[in-house]
Write an enzyme that holds these catalytic residues in place. Structure first.
Site, PDB file in Angstrom:
ATOM      1  N   LYS B  76       0.867  -1.181   0.000  1.00 26.08           N
ATOM      2  CA  LYS B  76       0.000   0.000   0.000  1.00 26.08           C
ATOM      3  C   LYS B  76       0.901   1.228   0.000  1.00 26.08           C
ATOM      4  O   LYS B  76       1.946   1.240   0.677  1.00 26.08           O
ATOM      5  CB  LYS B  76      -0.888  -0.025   1.249  1.00 26.08           C
ATOM      6  N   SER B 151      -9.776   1.908   2.532  1.00 26.21           N
ATOM      7  CA  SER B 151      -8.861   2.654   1.680  1.00 26.21           C
ATOM      8  C   SER B 151      -7.809   1.772   1.003  1.00 26.21           C
ATOM      9  O   SER B 151      -7.160   2.216   0.061  1.00 26.21           O
ATOM     10  CB  SER B 151      -8.146   3.703   2.530  1.00 26.21           C
ATOM     11  N   SER B 175     -10.205  -0.517   6.729  1.00 22.55           N
ATOM     12  CA  SER B 175      -9.569  -0.341   5.425  1.00 22.55           C
ATOM     13  C   SER B 175      -8.854  -1.558   4.861  1.00 22.55           C
ATOM     14  O   SER B 175      -8.451  -1.555   3.700  1.00 22.55           O
ATOM     15  CB  SER B 175      -8.596   0.837   5.466  1.00 22.55           C
TER      16      SER B 175
END
Lengths: 482, 486
Positions: B76, B151, B175
């Protein structure tokens, strides 16, 4: 109107840890800009603080020294504001649960009385960086070497009632932190800075008046002057029927005035909240007690011992114990000289005079405590007299060697042979027959004044080496013609 | 090949059926072909990947390395990676190349994994749909008109589409779990403190937690093996050794006590999703588990509490993005204030600005007690609910989200509806317990995740529970059609 001044002080003390409060970067004065920084001090994304346990130990030591409650669970909070030299956009400090809680100090004033100043709290916080305006035309340079340097902020109660008391209190804090070895006490380099909260009220009134805060005053002398100046300013306004505005002010030593920096209205809302990157610091009783057992002898304890052990006066004991370096110097010199009163007089007198002239701290004295003691031994055993000793000290100061070496090389040994002194006096009396006549004709009071002339002549003839303790009685006897 | 598990690939690499360089090239080719449709990567670090793959091959040649050695994975884009652009999905950091490596990526790198690149995400991890990225929205591989969740939507979509074997994600309010649920993969949010936050760009420090995202629980265990554990650089990291996450995967579930919180099955839950969750629970009963209804009475307070605490911390955490030392700075500022204001206005997207404003307000003098302090008190209640419930049961199960993935753009104008997406996940972050999303079925052709929550530091238990389920179901090995096209 008769005004009473009410003063509370916040003293920022830089702790002498090797590394920063929340990073492993070195702490030091005068390094190249931005060389003593880590990701944490630079506020880089993803960087996280790690608490320096040494700063914790130092704070707990201080807590013990001011008889304070130690915060068994203290919490770091974030104080949020924007400034270019504040890289994270917040300063990590303590708010609700400081490491050191309520304590007090008994401050000795010049008139010999003691006054108790309450200490509200002392909390740990990190320093910000520095903005550099010189050398950057139209721009600002940022040096983050100071970022995250550990500070202990010592907040007093509004218990102080005069500028002298304020200075005495700050000096005492200075002396305690240097004794504890938790701060180098170097005010010129910003190791100790002081914020002064000051208000006036009519004598006898209970409620406090509106206060102002004078920021970042960094010498004992400036603290005193800033307080006098601000008292005068506030009194003038109040006498004229005006109101004091609560605001932050700056003291300008060059103009000897305080100036408004910002008013309460444009004061920041710091939005304090517990820092989620740091856990509460939870202490055990063993840890706290363990630190208590490591405390060195503090100034007040030392002063008491100097009186009882060395028979010094209270005044001398207080002066000599006011700094650890001076106390250590005194004790080391006295170990050699073995005469506390003589050593005290010489440390507080001649040595301090030389140090003041060259603006040196006692720890940087070119004459070591041992060597100084060696000089005093020669004073004590009458090898040299006091006047000669001053010259020897100056020579030692100039690096010409030990007292004994200088005395030997310059032939300064005191003349203690009574026969030699008598012969010298006889020569002087013969050469000044008229003065001897006058002396003998004068009454006793006048004689006392006149004898100085003959002493001077003898000392001159002996190049200062005649022992005055011997010269005086022999001279008196011979002048009487007996 | 792209559908294989880490265990299988590790075996093939060790047997020299394939080299890491070959495997890495295969994934790089898939990214080049499929990612233009998905937008799951912000940065593809081809050169770094191939170098790491070559190094892994050398290790493997000598019979060394771990089960991750030579396996291509993605990170990420909020884990700082030394020398590789790290944007956090924001214009604010679109020029930020960290000179340091996060603990998580560093540990995974040390285990020998190959980094394919950095995955797309909601800006500063704020979002539930991955529509808040400066680099554009990510598409759901199961249906390109749908969101992948957020996210960590880039990581979830990349894994589902076979553009990475596994990936890292972070979970502040769901997330990891919600995009895992929406994309049909497996994701674990560990106990707060189990995985270091050092080098992770902070959103809300007391809630943020990095974790693994992969096709299966077993693959998550492989990643956890590398990434979990104490880190002296993170003061909030747990100073206890992590467990052997692979060792206990095959423990039978006989006698496992499952708690079903009645608040997770009330109003707002899509009935098809509810049916899938109940079917999954039935499957566990077949494996020897017993089920008990429990209550988490303060669940409905978790959204208001979260939306005070997270923005408050964010408003402070994001202060460092001021244009002074790194990141975006506006052109020709006329003074300091102008520089701050324009750099931040230009650098941050709307959702980020919104949360900074909310957080700043909540922490302000006069409002702190009413908002922040109150929210912290609620947080304690929520934590106590879980502690009480987990005294009675081994794990808690329920849905991850009330619905399956929704349409791109369908909720962007209704922030409250968007925030309600996280009703079942936020409370876990407020309590700090670990939780997983495990693929459990499909509704309207879109994946549905089962949420499994456990006690503090019970990651090994959760992975065991999920792995046993996956031994008896095949939801986690389903592949979206678009992934097969390459």
């Amino acid at each position: 109107m008769n005004w009473e001044v009410v003063i509370g002080l916040e003293i920022h003390t830089q702790l002498s840890t090797k590394s920063k409060l929340f990073s492993g970067a070195a702490v030091g004065f005068g390094a190249e800009p931005n060389t003593q920084t880590t990701l944490v001090d630079l506020g880089m994304p993803g960087a996280l603080p790690v608490f320096n346990k040494e700063a914790l130990r130092m704070a707990v030591m201080f807590g013990h020294a001011i008889n304070a409650e130690i915060g068994m669970s203290s919490v770091f909070a974030r104080k949020n504001y924007f400034y270019p030299d504040l890289p994270k956009g917040y300063q990590t400090s303590q708010m609700d649960h400081p490491i050191v809680g309520k304590g007090y100090l008994d401050v000795m004033l010049e008139d010999g009385t003691t006054s108790r100043v309450g200490i509200t709290r002392a909390h740990l916080e990190e320093d910000a960086g520095k903005s550099l305006h010189e050398d950057f035309q139209g721009m600002t340079g940022i040096d983050l070497n100071r970022s995250s340097t550990p500070l202990l902020e010592i907040v007093s109660e509004p218990d102080i009632r005069s500028a002298k008391e304020a200075v005495a209190y700050v000096k005492m804090i200075h002396s305690i932190v240097t004794y504890l070895g938790i701060c180098d006490g170097n005010m010129a380099e910003g190791s100790m800075r002081c914020d002064i909260n000051l208000s006036l009220r009519p004598k006898g009134q209970k409620e406090y008046g509106t206060r102002t805060e004078i920021k970042n005053v960094n010498s004992f002398r400036f603290i005193e002057k800033a307080i006098y100046t601000e008292i005068e300013r506030q009194a003038d306004i109040l006498e004229d029927g005006g109101r004091i505005i609560q605001e932050t002010r700056l003291y300008d030593p060059e103009k000897n005035e305080t100036r408004s920096m910002r008013s309460k209205e444009d004061a920041n809302d710091y939005r304090y909240f517990p820092c989620p990157d740091l856990l509460p610091v939870v202490l055990t009783q063993e840890y706290v007690d363990g630190i208590k057992s490591t405390l060195p002898e503090l100034p007040s304890q030392k002063a008491a011992r100097f009186q009882s052990e060395h028979g010094l006066s209270e005044y001398d004991a207080n002066v000599l114990s006011s700094s650890r370096a001076m106390a250590d110097y005194f004790e080391t010199a006295n170990n050699v000289a073995k005469d506390a009163k003589l050593t005290a007089n010489w440390v507080m007198g001649e040595l301090s005079k030389l140090l003041n002239q060259e603006q040196l701290d006692i720890e940087n004295s070119p004459v070591s405590a041992e060597a100084f003691g060696g000089l005093l031994v020669r004073v004590k055993d009458n090898t040299i007299n006091g006047k000669t000793a001053k010259d020897v000290l100056q020579a030692m100061w100039n690096g010409e060697g030990s007292a004994d070496a200088i005395i030997e090389a310059k032939g300064l040994k005191q003349v203690t042979d009574t026969g030699a002194i008598e012969a010298m006096i006889q020569t002087i009396l013969d050469a000044n027959a008229a003065q001897v006549e006058q002396y003998r004709a004068a009454d006793e009071d006048k004689q006392k004044k006149m004898i100085g002339f003959f002493v001077g002549q003898v000392m001159k003839a002996s190049q200062g080496k005649a022992n005055p303790g011997l010269v005086n009685p022999i001279l008196a006897k011979m002048l009487k013609g007996k | 090949m792209f559908e294989q598990s880490i265990s299988t690939l590790a075996q093939q690499l060790r047997n020299k059926d394939i080299s890491s360089v070959e495997l890495t090239r295969l994934f790089l080719a898939r990214i080049a072909k499929l990612d233009p449709q998905l937008n799951s990567y912000i940065t593809v670090s081809e050169q770094r990947a191939l170098e790491q793959a070559a190094a892994a091959d050398t290790l493997l040649q000598n019979g060394n390395g771990t089960s991750l050695t030579g396996i291509p994975i993605a990170h990420k884009d909020l884990f700082c990676t030394e020398g590789t652009l790290t944007t956090c999905g924001s214009k604010m950091l679109n020029n930020f190349i960290p000179p340091y490596e996060s603990t998580v990526t560093s540990r995974i790198q040390q285990a020998g994994a190959v980094m394919l690149g950095k995955t797309n995400m909601d800006e500063f991890a704020m979002g539930s749909s991955n529509e808040n990225s400066f680099y554009g929205a990510v598409k759901n591989p199961w249906n390109l008109d749908m969101v992948p969740g957020g996210s960590s939507g880039g990581s979830a979509a990349a894994i589902a589409a076979g553009l990475a074997v596994a990936a890292t994600g972070t979970d502040t309010g769901g997330s990891i779990r919600q995009p895992a649920s929406f994309c049909g993969i497996t994701g674990l949010k560990p106990t707060y403190g189990r995985v270091s936050r050092f080098g992770m760009i902070a959103y809300a420090s007391s809630l943020d937690q990095g974790g693994p995202m992969a096709k299966s629980a077993e693959d998550c265990a492989h990643l956890m093996q590398a990434m979990a554990g104490f880190d002296e650089k993170d003061s909030t990291s747990a100073d206890t050794p992590s467990e052997d996450y692979l060792a206990n995967l095959n423990t039978p579930l006989t006698g496992l006590k499952i708690g079903l919180p009645k608040e997770y099955f009330g109003e707002g839950l899509d009935s098809q999703v509810a049916d899938i969750i109940m079917a999954a629970v039935k499957e566990f009963e077949k494996l020897g588990a017993t089920v008990k209804e429990i209550s988490l009475p303060n669940l409905q307070l978790s959204i208001p509490s979260y939306y005070v605490i997270a923005p408050s911390e964010a408003s402070s955490n994001l202060s460092r993005f001021d244009g002074v030392r790194f990141g975006h700075r506006c052109d020709d500022p006329k003074d300091l204030l102008d520089m701050y204001m324009r750099s931040r206005a230009e650098g941050f997207g709307t959702e980020v600005q919104k949360r900074i404003m909310v957080g700043t307000y909540a922490l302000s003098e006069g409002y702190y007690d009413a908002y922040y302090l109150k929210a912290q008190k609620i947080r304690r209640l929520i934590k106590e609910d879980f502690v009480k419930a987990l005294d009675e049961v081994d794990v808690i199960m329920g849905p991850v989200a009330p619905t399956t993935a929704f349409g791109l753009g369908s909720k962007t104008s209704d922030p409250v509806a968007m925030y309600l997406e996280d009703i079942y996940t936020l409370s876990v972050n407020l309590a700090g317990i670990p939780a997983m999303s495990v693929p459990a079925g499909f509704a309207n052709g879109m994946p549905v995740g089962l949420q499994v929550m456990g006690n503090y530091f019970a990651e090994a238990k959760l992975l065991n529970v999920a792995h046993q389920y996956q031994q008896h179901t095949d939801w986690h090995i389903q592949t979206p059609t678009m992934a097969k096209g390459a």
